[in-house]
Design a protein around this motif. Structure first.
Motif, PDB file in Angstrom:
ATOM      1  N   SER A  21       0.828  -1.203   0.000  1.00  0.00           N
ATOM      2  CA  SER A  21       0.000   0.000   0.000  1.00  0.00           C
ATOM      3  C   SER A  21       0.863   1.254   0.000  1.00  0.00           C
ATOM      4  O   SER A  21       0.466   2.293  -0.532  1.00  0.00           O
ATOM      5  CB  SER A  21      -0.968   0.007   1.187  1.00  0.00           C
ATOM      6  N   ASN A  22       2.066   1.141   0.547  1.00  0.00           N
ATOM      7  CA  ASN A  22       2.994   2.274   0.481  1.00  0.00           C
ATOM      8  C   ASN A  22       3.424   2.535  -0.970  1.00  0.00           C
ATOM      9  O   ASN A  22       3.468   3.687  -1.414  1.00  0.00           O
ATOM     10  CB  ASN A  22       4.223   1.993   1.342  1.00  0.00           C
ATOM     11  N   LEU A  24       1.683   1.725  -3.665  1.00  0.00           N
ATOM     12  CA  LEU A  24       0.521   2.279  -4.360  1.00  0.00           C
ATOM     13  C   LEU A  24       0.320   3.747  -4.005  1.00  0.00           C
ATOM     14  O   LEU A  24      -0.021   4.569  -4.862  1.00  0.00           O
ATOM     15  CB  LEU A  24      -0.733   1.468  -3.996  1.00  0.00           C
ATOM     16  N   SER A  25       0.560   4.069  -2.749  1.00  0.00           N
ATOM     17  CA  SER A  25       0.392   5.450  -2.292  1.00  0.00           C
ATOM     18  C   SER A  25       1.413   6.384  -2.952  1.00  0.00           C
ATOM     19  O   SER A  25       1.072   7.493  -3.368  1.00  0.00           O
ATOM     20  CB  SER A  25       0.524   5.504  -0.774  1.00  0.00           C
TER      21      SER A  25
END
Lengths: 144, 144
Positions: A21-22, A24-25
């Motif tokens: 998710s990091n 993707l962020s």
DNA sequence: AATTATCACTTTACTACTCAAATGATAATA
DNA sequence: TATTATCATTTGAGTAGTAAAGTGATAATT
């Protein structure tokens, strides 16, 4: 065959999730010309300004050296100012930094939330928050 | 004053926790002369060997370039071997690598588990595992 | 007044990751 | 058989973090 513990399975899932998710962020925040780490720093400054570098370093779990470099970059882009008072440097957002944060803020929070909104009910999210908070506070203690 | 969402609070706690516990884990694994990332890679190899580099990269959420370098180091320390078959390299543990993993395995899993055992009941851990698994599987999908 | 201590911050040297271009082994094609 | 295509892996250039030594402004001591 090796035997896993429940705790080690949770640990692995969390590591994978935060890593994925990091990434993707970081991709998502490119539209604002920011990284996840920079967003985090700007947000903490906006909440606690004026704040010293070492306090800020603790808030974002980065070393003194790390925060020094990050702030140098943010200062070059004129998103923050460092105002020296005796041996301490107090950090604040510039109007430009404030504007950039405001632009990104809602979108980024919606982005972060989407990971949970897509998979968990409100009740489940509350439960998850309670559990992870207890775990995180403990690891924060142990880090000292 | 900015308004947080529940999801963003969870996200922040998770990021902080994984960062902190990863640092603590690196410190802990020094006694075995390993990093957390290396332990993860050795463990995945032991489960899936023989495994190609690109499959391994996916499992540990690292890029192709990253896994190539990591494996070069592990190969230099004679913990793994790369057996080339056509254009693919199949990775396996050496006896030395197997031994190192076995030495570290129990201690590291106990270490990982301690973060949860110290703060949550068995039931709570099961709940946490269910919730985080759903969230992680979703982010894995989104990463593709 | 000169020396020494303190302490926040900076810098150096190192490690480890990313992206994207290069490499190299084989297969397919002309 | 020479050329081109394919595709896993490697490498080059860049970024971002760490630990630990260095810097510099002020305070305390002699």
């Amino acid at each position: 065959m090796k035997k896993n513990t429940l705790g080690s399975l949770i640990w692995l899932r969390m590591m994978r999730f935060t890593h994925e998710s990091n990434n993707l962020s970081n991709e998502f925040l490119k539209q604002f010309d920011l990284t996840t780490a920079q967003f985090d720093v700007l947000l903490q400054i906006s909440i606690f300004e004026p704040i010293t570098q070492s306090e800020l370093a603790k808030k974002v779990t980065v070393t003194q050296g790390g925060i020094s470099r990050m702030l140098t970059r943010l200062e070059q882009e004129q998103l923050i100012v460092r105002h020296q008072d005796w041996k301490t440097k107090f950090i604040s957002l510039t109007p430009k930094g404030n504007e950039k944060l405001n632009n990104a803020f809602e979108a980024q929070l919606a982005f972060q939330s989407s990971f949970f909104d897509e998979t968990l009910t409100k009740e489940e999210q509350k439960t998850l928050y309670k559990l992870i908070s207890r775990v995180q506070k403990n690891s924060e203690q142990r880090s000292k």
